[in-house]
Every structure is written in structure tokens, then in C-alpha cells.
Write a protein that holds these residues in place. Sequence first.
Motif, PDB file in Angstrom:
ATOM      1  N   ALA A 282       0.680  -1.376  -0.099  1.00 36.30           N
ATOM      2  CA  ALA A 282       0.059   0.014   0.052  1.00 36.30           C
ATOM      3  C   ALA A 282       0.896   1.222  -0.015  1.00 36.30           C
ATOM      4  O   ALA A 282       0.699   2.442  -0.601  1.00 36.30           O
ATOM      5  N   ALA A 283       2.043   1.143   0.820  1.00 34.60           N
ATOM      6  CA  ALA A 283       2.839   2.344   0.854  1.00 34.60           C
ATOM      7  C   ALA A 283       3.533   2.730  -0.529  1.00 34.60           C
ATOM      8  O   ALA A 283       3.732   3.892  -0.881  1.00 34.60           O
ATOM      9  N   VAL A 286       1.045   4.151  -2.941  1.00 31.22           N
ATOM     10  CA  VAL A 286       0.670   5.533  -2.670  1.00 31.22           C
ATOM     11  C   VAL A 286       2.154   6.362  -3.052  1.00 31.22           C
ATOM     12  O   VAL A 286       1.754   7.378  -3.824  1.00 31.22           O
ATOM     13  N   PHE A 287       3.182   5.843  -2.815  1.00 33.13           N
ATOM     14  CA  PHE A 287       4.499   6.648  -3.380  1.00 33.13           C
ATOM     15  C   PHE A 287       4.342   6.804  -4.892  1.00 33.13           C
ATOM     16  O   PHE A 287       4.843   7.886  -5.489  1.00 33.13           O
ATOM     17  N   LEU A 288       4.371   5.552  -5.614  1.00 30.54           N
ATOM     18  CA  LEU A 288       4.606   5.565  -7.047  1.00 30.54           C
ATOM     19  C   LEU A 288       3.381   6.404  -7.714  1.00 30.54           C
ATOM     20  O   LEU A 288       3.595   7.104  -8.646  1.00 30.54           O
ATOM     21  N   GLU A 289       2.193   6.215  -7.258  1.00 27.62           N
ATOM     22  CA  GLU A 289       1.263   6.957  -7.757  1.00 27.62           C
ATOM     23  C   GLU A 289       1.166   8.418  -7.467  1.00 27.62           C
ATOM     24  O   GLU A 289       0.790   9.162  -8.518  1.00 27.62           O
ATOM     25  N   LEU A 332      -4.279   8.593   2.355  1.00 29.26           N
ATOM     26  CA  LEU A 332      -4.057   7.979   1.047  1.00 29.26           C
ATOM     27  C   LEU A 332      -3.738   6.424   1.240  1.00 29.26           C
ATOM     28  O   LEU A 332      -4.248   5.335   0.709  1.00 29.26           O
ATOM     29  N   PHE A 333      -2.961   6.173   2.194  1.00 25.57           N
ATOM     30  CA  PHE A 333      -2.710   4.865   2.688  1.00 25.57           C
ATOM     31  C   PHE A 333      -3.731   3.995   3.010  1.00 25.57           C
ATOM     32  O   PHE A 333      -4.041   2.874   2.830  1.00 25.57           O
ATOM     33  N   GLY A 334      -4.534   4.626   4.087  1.00 21.21           N
ATOM     34  CA  GLY A 334      -5.561   4.170   4.492  1.00 21.21           C
ATOM     35  C   GLY A 334      -6.672   3.404   3.524  1.00 21.21           C
ATOM     36  O   GLY A 334      -7.396   2.611   3.489  1.00 21.21           O
ATOM     37  N   PHE A 335      -6.959   4.395   2.420  1.00 22.22           N
ATOM     38  CA  PHE A 335      -7.779   4.102   1.116  1.00 22.22           C
ATOM     39  C   PHE A 335      -7.315   3.042   0.425  1.00 22.22           C
ATOM     40  O   PHE A 335      -8.090   2.207   0.215  1.00 22.22           O
ATOM     41  N   VAL A 336      -5.903   2.890   0.201  1.00 26.98           N
ATOM     42  CA  VAL A 336      -5.317   1.693  -0.603  1.00 26.98           C
ATOM     43  C   VAL A 336      -5.645   0.493   0.301  1.00 26.98           C
ATOM     44  O   VAL A 336      -5.849  -0.442  -0.346  1.00 26.98           O
ATOM     45  N   MET A 337      -5.458   0.615   1.583  1.00 28.37           N
ATOM     46  CA  MET A 337      -5.428  -0.768   2.427  1.00 28.37           C
ATOM     47  C   MET A 337      -6.781  -0.994   2.011  1.00 28.37           C
ATOM     48  O   MET A 337      -7.244  -2.388   2.326  1.00 28.37           O
ATOM     49  N   PHE A 341      -6.679   0.131  -4.393  1.00 26.49           N
ATOM     50  CA  PHE A 341      -6.404   0.494  -5.879  1.00 26.49           C
ATOM     51  C   PHE A 341      -6.218   2.043  -5.481  1.00 26.49           C
ATOM     52  O   PHE A 341      -6.784   2.643  -4.571  1.00 26.49           O
ATOM     53  N   LEU A 342      -5.585   2.689  -6.419  1.00 23.66           N
ATOM     54  CA  LEU A 342      -5.456   4.214  -6.447  1.00 23.66           C
ATOM     55  C   LEU A 342      -5.296   4.593  -7.966  1.00 23.66           C
ATOM     56  O   LEU A 342      -4.277   4.221  -8.465  1.00 23.66           O
ATOM     57  N   THR A 343      -5.551   5.739  -8.063  1.00 25.39           N
ATOM     58  CA  THR A 343      -5.269   6.329  -9.255  1.00 25.39           C
ATOM     59  C   THR A 343      -4.908   7.860  -9.352  1.00 25.39           C
ATOM     60  O   THR A 343      -4.944   8.407  -8.029  1.00 25.39           O
ATOM     61  N   SER A 344      -4.475   8.485 -10.281  1.00 25.32           N
ATOM     62  CA  SER A 344      -3.874   9.902 -10.089  1.00 25.32           C
ATOM     63  C   SER A 344      -5.143  10.702  -9.777  1.00 25.32           C
ATOM     64  O   SER A 344      -4.684  11.996  -9.436  1.00 25.32           O
ATOM     65  N   ARG A 345      -6.289  10.459 -10.041  1.00 27.85           N
ATOM     66  CA  ARG A 345      -7.592  11.274  -9.649  1.00 27.85           C
ATOM     67  C   ARG A 345      -7.395  11.447  -8.110  1.00 27.85           C
ATOM     68  O   ARG A 345      -7.990  12.379  -7.664  1.00 27.85           O
ATOM     69  N   TYR A 346      -7.117  10.554  -7.367  1.00 31.62           N
ATOM     70  CA  TYR A 346      -6.807  10.523  -5.968  1.00 31.62           C
ATOM     71  C   TYR A 346      -5.802  11.257  -5.388  1.00 31.62           C
ATOM     72  O   TYR A 346      -5.797  11.675  -4.109  1.00 31.62           O
ATOM     73  N   THR A 347      -4.582  11.029  -5.931  1.00 33.45           N
ATOM     74  CA  THR A 347      -3.543  11.649  -5.617  1.00 33.45           C
ATOM     75  C   THR A 347      -3.201  12.999  -6.168  1.00 33.45           C
ATOM     76  O   THR A 347      -2.430  13.697  -5.705  1.00 33.45           O
ATOM     77  N   ILE A 348      -4.165  13.618  -6.806  1.00 30.17           N
ATOM     78  CA  ILE A 348      -3.978  14.900  -7.491  1.00 30.17           C
ATOM     79  C   ILE A 348      -4.079  15.873  -6.336  1.00 30.17           C
ATOM     80  O   ILE A 348      -3.310  17.144  -6.730  1.00 30.17           O
ATOM     81  N   THR A 349      -4.778  15.930  -5.445  1.00 29.21           N
ATOM     82  CA  THR A 349      -4.804  17.027  -4.465  1.00 29.21           C
ATOM     83  C   THR A 349      -3.549  17.072  -3.879  1.00 29.21           C
ATOM     84  O   THR A 349      -3.204  18.009  -3.745  1.00 29.21           O
ATOM     85  N   VAL A 350      -2.785  16.130  -3.098  1.00 32.36           N
ATOM     86  CA  VAL A 350      -1.587  16.283  -2.829  1.00 32.36           C
ATOM     87  C   VAL A 350      -0.424  16.711  -3.922  1.00 32.36           C
ATOM     88  O   VAL A 350       0.387  17.630  -3.538  1.00 32.36           O
ATOM     89  N   ALA A 351      -0.647  16.371  -5.038  1.00 35.99           N
ATOM     90  CA  ALA A 351       0.437  16.795  -6.135  1.00 35.99           C
ATOM     91  C   ALA A 351       0.299  18.074  -6.420  1.00 35.99           C
ATOM     92  O   ALA A 351       1.069  18.907  -6.350  1.00 35.99           O
TER      93      ALA A 351
END
Length: 516
Positions: A282-283, A286-289, A332-337, A341-351
Motif C-alpha cells: 500500500a505504501a 501511494v508513493f509511485l502513484e 491515501l494509505f488507508g484508502f489503498v488498504m 487501488f489508487l489512481t492519479s485522480r485521488y493523488t492529484i490533491t497532494v500533487a
Amino acid sequence: MISNLYKTDKWLVWVAICASLSLSIWANYMDDIVNNDGTEYIKSAGAMLQGDWATALHTYKWPFYSLTIAFTSLVSGLSLTMSAYVVNAIFNTWLVIAFISLVRLLGGDRKTLWFAVLVILSFPTINKFRPYLIRDPAFLALFLSACYAFFLYINGGLKRHNAIAISCFILAALFRLEGLVYLLISQVYIVGRHVSTRGGRLIGLLALFVLLLVLLIFISWWQFSSTDELGYASVFTQPLRFFEATWGQFGETFAERLRVVEEYVLIGYSRGYALMALSWSAASIVFLELIHALYYLYFFLWLLAWRKGLLFPQSALYAPWRFLVLASLPVLFGFVMLEWFLTSRYTITVAVLMLLATPFLLASWYTQLKAHGKNKGVFWLVIILITLSGIKSLDLGTKKHYLRTTAEWMSENLPADARIYTNNRILGHYFGGEIKIGNYWSDRQYYEVDALLSKRQMQYAAITVKPQHMQHLQRVTNMLNRKILVIFENEKGAQVRVFDFSQMPDGEMPAPIYVK
């Protein structure tokens, strides 16, 4: 927000607005086929305009984006599809202005603001979603506005600024649930760093506890109660049973994740390390995505800015910015756990939060270049790469016109009262008439199509498949043993085959019409 920015440089504001609107128009011109989620939003908005709220909520359980589309259509007289594109263009432009305003608040001068315009308009992760009818631009626009008010309050602002921040976070939550999470995160920071009295902190902690409880109840209610036999109203009518069922589903989901890791990753060896393996996976996701969402060039620039201490001149705001970024990671870690799954739509906020540092690095670099003339070639190479990445992200030509062509052929050639099935929502959207829409493609679909045939519920079926799943399509074709009326194929090899279920074949079946 925009008024302060306008006072700084009105030409910059107009350039940013016009450029953003132009990019949205270009994106919609290049990709004029409504995306999968967009078809559901439009269908839901149409049901709202007809007063059928039950159908609207059943079609898509997150109603606020559809409500915005319906309201725009009602006020403007535009079609629902065009209204959706207008809404997205407005929110994307709002997002751009909010980003530039945040850069100004963080200490950016006029030169830095122009670099901010270049960065946000060229950012690939935002540009690639411009043609999509999704909730994310609305969420990001309101989220960045909330961050602006939050930072303003931290930087010596008035209480009304925090009230505005809270309001914007709540409005952002109407489009994506993370708004409530960031509301909690921001208030935790305020209570921890800006409430000085013991009594004030105690009251603040109690308020945060209540907010956390409400957030957990809402997430549980929204995510799980709709699939549970109790239904949405059970949180009020049977609260104890609701909590027991909801947290039971949480436990079952997590236990299933561990079982998959034990059986398919550890394969009988060291099964006691399943939780560790799951957490590490999961970690890593999150990092790669996150790197993928931030884009490799911008990730490198962010690391360079952080390494050289060139994040923000307004150092008082560095701590709350860092707190928002770091607090996002366990979310994000909790969401993946949970969801796996995780896509750039979910990490775009932090990005986007991390992207705020890039204009300051470029401005500092440019100042040093003018003063000393060193690394001139490297600087202009980076500017060219940023520009090229933006241009490349606008290569949005769609490969889905064959779906609309199929729908038009079906409308013209099939009986108006025919019972029709398709496994593609986009095709169903453009067909316009009565049509049963199933899931895309899975092993279960073989049996679903076969059941439709055996029960003679459907007279025609438009089956869509991607090139990598072509062996499935041939298997279904052989199993159905029905006449294929027409085959539509795009340049990548994806196909739609329209089957005739209305009668059994008599003798050798004629070759279908093939359109490529």
C-alpha cells in the motif's frame, strides 16, 4: 481571492482565465465523446430536471455535480452535455486562479506569479482530465479556495477567514468526500498551534472529536449502507444494527485483503507477515502513484526546491502547508488498504499542493541567472520541458468515435421498440432510446449474455470488447451462435459487435458488415 490577485496584475488574471478556457475548449474539441462517468452524471441531471429524484440518486449516488449540471442547463437553456462542459471549464478556470492566488499568498512576487501561470496551465495531470466530465475540477477549485482562506487565517487573518475555509471545505465535500477529511486536518492544526489557552484547546479537541465521529459515521453510511440490506435510513432507524453491519463489512473487506496476500503473494510461506506485506504494498502504491500524478519532471523540481530551501518566502505558512501534505499521506494509505487501488485522480490533491513550490524555484533560478548568468542552458531546458509536457498532455484525440457511430447505426437500423442490451455505457448514452446497460467486461458477463439469450429478454445486443480481451469476444460469439449484423472497430482494434437475438440462424450465417 481573485480581487487581490487582480490588483497585483490584471493582465496576468485575464491571460490565465483566457488560456484556461481556451485549453478546455481545445480539450473538448479533441475529445468530444462523453466519458463513462459523464454519461451517468448527465443521465442523473436529466432525471433531476424531470423531478425524478429517486432515479437521479439511483443512477449516481453523489448528486451535487449532477445538480450543478442540471441547474446550469435550466438557467442557460443549453443541453445537459454542453452544460456539463461549461461547468467543467468554469471549475478548471477557478482552479487555475486559486492556484495562482495561493502562490501570491505564499510570498510570490509578480515574476513568480507568471511562472505559476506557466506551471498550472502546463501541468499534465490536470490537462489530461480536462475533457472528462468528472467531479474533480469542482473539488480541487473549492479545496484550493479553502486552503487560501486557511493560510490567510494562519498568517494573522480574522476568524471569518477560518469560517470561509470551513465553508469551502464543506462545499468541496459535496463533490468529493476528502473535503471533510481536509476540514478535520485543518482544524486539528489550528487547535494544536493557534489556540493558546487550556480551556480553548479542550473545547477545540471536543469539537474535533465530534467532527471525527460525524465523519466516520458519514463515510460508513455512504460507502456501505447502500449495499447493505438495511439501506441508507438505517443509521437513524436502527443505529446499533447499522454500526454492527457497517464495521462488520470493514472487517470482512480487510480480512479479504489479507487472505489474498497470504494465498497469492506469500504462497504458504511466512503467512504471519501478511499485514507487513500488505502495508508495504500500500505504501509503495501511494508513493509511485503520487510521483505519477506529480509527473517526474515536477517531482524532480519539487525535490530540488526542497533541497535548496526555496519552498516559500512566506515562511510562516511553510508549517501548515507541510502539515496538509504529510497528513494526506496516511489518508491515501488507508484508502489503498481498504479499496486496494489508487489512481492519479485521488493523488492529484497532494500533487497540486506540492506543485505550489515549483514557481518559487523557477523564479529564484531566473533571478540568479540574471545576476550571475550561470546554468542558463539548464534553466531554459527546464522551461522548454515544462512547456512541451503541457503541449503533449493536450494530445487528447479520442479513439471512441466508433461507439457513437455504432449507436447511430443502431438507431437507424433496428426497430424502434426492440429490446436491446449493451455492455458499454457510452454507447448506451449516444443510442438515446430504451436500452439495457450492463457492466463492461468480466467473466460473469458470459453468463449474463447467455441468460439474456436463453430467457429471450433481449432481441439485439451490442457487445464491446478491448483488443486485449478479444479471445473473450470470440468465445462469446461462438457460444451465442447468433447472426452478427455489423462490426465496428477503431484504430486500436477495439470492437463492437451487434448480435441479432430475434431469431435462430437457419443454415450458414451471412458475413456481417465490417466498419473500421
